[in-house]
Motif scaffolding. Structure first.
Motif, PDB file in Angstrom:
ATOM      1  N   TRP A 183       0.818  -1.211   0.000  1.00 26.99           N
ATOM      2  CA  TRP A 183       0.000   0.000   0.000  1.00 26.99           C
ATOM      3  C   TRP A 183       0.854   1.263   0.000  1.00 26.99           C
ATOM      4  O   TRP A 183       0.508   2.276   0.602  1.00 26.99           O
ATOM      5  CB  TRP A 183      -0.974   0.031   1.183  1.00 26.99           C
ATOM      6  N   PHE A 184       2.002   1.207  -0.687  1.00 29.29           N
ATOM      7  CA  PHE A 184       2.819   2.414  -0.827  1.00 29.29           C
ATOM      8  C   PHE A 184       2.086   3.372  -1.761  1.00 29.29           C
ATOM      9  O   PHE A 184       1.488   2.972  -2.755  1.00 29.29           O
ATOM     10  CB  PHE A 184       4.198   2.069  -1.376  1.00 29.29           C
ATOM     11  N   GLU A 185       2.148   4.651  -1.437  1.00 24.52           N
ATOM     12  CA  GLU A 185       1.354   5.610  -2.194  1.00 24.52           C
ATOM     13  C   GLU A 185       2.225   6.591  -2.964  1.00 24.52           C
ATOM     14  O   GLU A 185       3.435   6.687  -2.747  1.00 24.52           O
ATOM     15  CB  GLU A 185       0.406   6.364  -1.264  1.00 24.52           C
ATOM     16  N   LYS A 186       1.585   7.308  -3.839  1.00 21.57           N
ATOM     17  CA  LYS A 186       2.246   8.304  -4.670  1.00 21.57           C
ATOM     18  C   LYS A 186       3.045   9.265  -3.796  1.00 21.57           C
ATOM     19  O   LYS A 186       2.589   9.707  -2.748  1.00 21.57           O
ATOM     20  CB  LYS A 186       1.202   9.085  -5.469  1.00 21.57           C
ATOM     21  N   SER A 202       9.368   5.899   2.154  1.00 24.75           N
ATOM     22  CA  SER A 202       8.134   5.437   1.536  1.00 24.75           C
ATOM     23  C   SER A 202       6.955   5.613   2.474  1.00 24.75           C
ATOM     24  O   SER A 202       7.043   5.312   3.666  1.00 24.75           O
ATOM     25  CB  SER A 202       8.271   3.968   1.134  1.00 24.75           C
ATOM     26  N   LYS A 203       5.865   6.110   1.931  1.00 23.28           N
ATOM     27  CA  LYS A 203       4.657   6.344   2.711  1.00 23.28           C
ATOM     28  C   LYS A 203       3.638   5.247   2.415  1.00 23.28           C
ATOM     29  O   LYS A 203       3.382   4.925   1.256  1.00 23.28           O
ATOM     30  CB  LYS A 203       4.071   7.713   2.375  1.00 23.28           C
ATOM     31  N   ARG A 204       3.080   4.685   3.465  1.00 19.92           N
ATOM     32  CA  ARG A 204       2.052   3.666   3.317  1.00 19.92           C
ATOM     33  C   ARG A 204       0.672   4.318   3.480  1.00 19.92           C
ATOM     34  O   ARG A 204       0.322   4.804   4.559  1.00 19.92           O
ATOM     35  CB  ARG A 204       2.243   2.549   4.341  1.00 19.92           C
ATOM     36  N   TRP A 205      -0.116   4.255   2.417  1.00 21.17           N
ATOM     37  CA  TRP A 205      -1.464   4.809   2.453  1.00 21.17           C
ATOM     38  C   TRP A 205      -2.289   4.183   3.565  1.00 21.17           C
ATOM     39  O   TRP A 205      -3.094   4.862   4.222  1.00 21.17           O
ATOM     40  CB  TRP A 205      -2.146   4.575   1.102  1.00 21.17           C
TER      41      TRP A 205
END
Length: 443
Positions: free
Chosen positions: A365-368, A375-378
Motif C-alpha cells: 500500500w505504498f502511495e504516490k 516510503s509512505k504507506r497509504w
C-alpha cells in the motif's frame, strides 16, 4: 501505469449500530455511517507510485526496501511464560522512561505476520503515528506487539511453534495486558498470518473478547483456496512460497539447541524430514512441520495440510465477530487471491466493514510520493482514523471477559484452567532491527 481508484467498501445487509459519545446520552450510529464520518481516507482515491504499479512490485518492495530510517519505534520487552512452558514476547511502547500515560489510555495490541515481529516496517508504520504524542500529531496511545514463539528474538522454550489458527498465546497476552491496564480499551491491529489469528480469536471469544475493536490487513482468509493459487502458479510458488518457507526454516534453525533437548518431540522429528525433503515451499513446510507442531494437542497434529488449512481458515467464521472490525485487502495481493466477499456479503458479520483497494500488494500500500528510503504507506491513514474513532469516540460496553484469577503463580481466567501465564526474567529495551539478518522482511 499507477492504479488509482476509490476503495470498495462492503457491509453486511444489516449493519450493527455503534454507540458514540455525545453531549448527552450516547447516540447509536449504523456502522456504515460511523465509517463515513470517521474514516475519510476510505472515501478518497488510493494511488500507487508510478514505479510500484502492480501487486508484485508493491510486495517485493515491502521485502527489499530500506525502511530503517523512518517510523522509528522503541520498545520495552516483557517475556511471558505460558503454562505449557512456552514463551512469548510482549513489546510495549512508549517506554515509561520516555513518557508517562494515564492508565486508561487506549492500547493497540498488534499481531505481526508470518515470521515478523515488532521490528517490521509495516508494524512501525502504524505504531509511529498511533503512539506519538497528540501535540506532535499522533494519537497518544500505548501499544503492545505480541511476538510469536521463536520470532523476533523470543526464545523457543518448548518444541511447540505457532500457526495461523492458534489463538492460545494471544489469549494469555490479552490477559496480562488487561491485568496491567484494567481500565484501558484494547484495540487489535494485525497483519497477514497475525490477522488470521486475530479473526479466529474474535470468532472464538465472541462477546467475551478482551478487544473492543480491531483492524486487520492482508488476512489470508481461505487458506485452502489461497494456498492452491499460490502453489499452482510458477512465479508465486518460486518467489513467495519459497521465500516464506525460507523464513520459517531460518526461524526454526535458530532454535536447534532447544530442539536438541526434546529429541522425541513431533517438531524435532518433523523438521529434519522437512530439510531432507528438499521441497522448500510454504505448503510443504505446513504439511510436514506446522501440521504437527503449530499448536497444542488437541487439535494438533493434523492428518494433512488440507485438514490444517480447513481448520485454520477464517472466511467462514467472520460472521461470528461481534466487535467493530475493519478488514483491508488489496485486489492485487499475490498471496491472497480469494476473499470472503467474492460471493457476496452473506458471510460478513454486522460488525464488519470490508475494504478492498485497487492495488497495494501484500502489506505494501505504498502511495504516490514514495521514494527509495522514504516510503509512505497509504494504509496507515484509514487504520489511524479507525483507531482514533473506536478508541476515543466509541462508547465501550462493560467487559464480559472472564474474571482474572491467580493459580500457583500463573494468571488465569475463571473457568479456563488450561491457559495461563507469568512474567519471567529477560526483558530488555528494543531499538531497531538487530538480530533479524537472514529473514526476508515483510513476509
Amino acid at each position: 501505469m499507477p492504479r488509482t481508484a476509490l476503495p470498495r467498501l462492503f457491509f453486511a445487509r444489516n449493519t450493527a449500530s455503534i454507540p458514540v459519545k455525545g453531549l448527552g446520552n450516547p447516540t447509536k450510529v449504523p456502522l456504515d455511517e460511523f465509517v463515513a464520518a470517521n474514516c475519510p481516507s476510505l472515501f478518497k482515491e488510493y494511488e500507487s507510485p508510478w514505479w510500484l504499479f502492480n501487486g508484485h512490485l508493491q510486495t517485493l518492495y515491502c521485502v527489499l526496501g530500506d525502511f530503517s530510517k523512518i517510523d522509528k519505534v522503541e520498545y520495552d520487552r516483557t517475556f511471558l511464560r505460558t503454562t505449557d512452558g512456552g514463551t512469548i514476547g510482549l513489546d510495549f511502547t512508549p517506554s515509561p522512561s520516555e513518557r508517562i500515560l494515564p492508565n486508561d489510555t487506549p492500547i493497540v495490541v498488534v499481531l505481526h505476520g508470518l515470521t515478523g515481529g515488532s521490528h517490521e516496517s509495516y508494524v512501525r508504520s502504524i505504531l509511529a503515528p498511533a503512539c506519538s504524542p497528540v501535540e506532535d500529531g499522533g494519537l497518544g496511545y500505548r501499544a503492545v506487539v505480541v511476538n510469536f514463539r521463536g520470532c523476533a528474538g523470543v526464545p523457543l522454550t518448548t518444541p511447540q511453534l505457532y500457526s495461523a489458527g492458534t489463538t492460545c498465546d494471544l489469549v494469555v497476552a490479552l490477559m496480562h495486558i488487561s491485568k496491567l491496564y484494567p481500565s484501558a480499551p484494547l484495540l487489535g491491529v494485525a497483519f497477514s498470518l497475525g490477522a488470521n489469528v486475530l479473526v479466529r480469536y474474535l470468532a472464538e471469544e465472541g462477546s467475551r473478547s478482551r478487544l473492543t475493536s480491531a483492524c486487520i490487513m492482508a488476512c489470508p482468509w481461505n487458506l485452502v483456496a489461497n494456498s492452491s493459487r499460490l502453489e499452482s502458479n510458477f512465479f508465486r510458488r518460486n518467489i513467495y512460497s519459497r521465500g516464506m518457507a525460507q523464513n520459517l526454516t531460518t526461524v526454526v534453525q535458530r532454535h536447534l539447541d532447544t530442539l536438541a533437548r526434546f529429541p522425541d518431540s513431533p517438531l524435532s522429528r518433523a523438521f529434519p524430514r522437512f530439510l531432507e525433503s528438499g521441497e522448500f515451499t510454504l505448503a510443504n513446510y505446513d504439511d510436514m512441520v506446522a501440521c504437527v507442531a503449530g499448536g497444542p494437542y488437541p487439535p494438533f497434529p493434523f492428518e494433512t495440510v488440507l485438514h490444517y488449512y480447513a481448520w485454520a481458515s477464517t472466511h467462514e467464521v467472520l460472521a461470528d465477530v461481534t466487535i467493530p472490525l475493519l478488514a483491508l485487502n488489496a485486489d492485487d495481493d499475490p498471496m491472497v487471491q480469494v476473499l470472503p466477499i467474492d460471493k457476496g456479503v452473506d458471510n460478513l458479520s454486522p460488525s464488519v466493514v470490508f475494504a478492498l483497494t485497487t492495488g497495494g500488494g501484500h502489506l505494501g500500500w505504498f502511495e504516490k510520493g514514495s521514494y527509495w528510503g522514504h516510503s509512505k504507506r497509504w494504509v496507515s491513514k484509514p487504520v489511524i482514523e479507525w483507531l482514533r474513532a473506536t478508541g476515543k469516540d466509541m462508547v465501550i460496553s462493560p467487559s464480559q471477559a472472564r474474571k482474572l484469577i491467580e493459580v500457583d503463580g500463573y494468571l488465569m481466567e475463571e473457568g479456563r484452567d488450561t491457559l495461563g501465564c507469568q512474567v519471567v526474567e529477560g526483558g530488555e529495551h528494543i531499538i531497531g532491527v538487530e538480530g533479524e539478518e537472514g529473514l526476508f522482511a515483510g513476509l
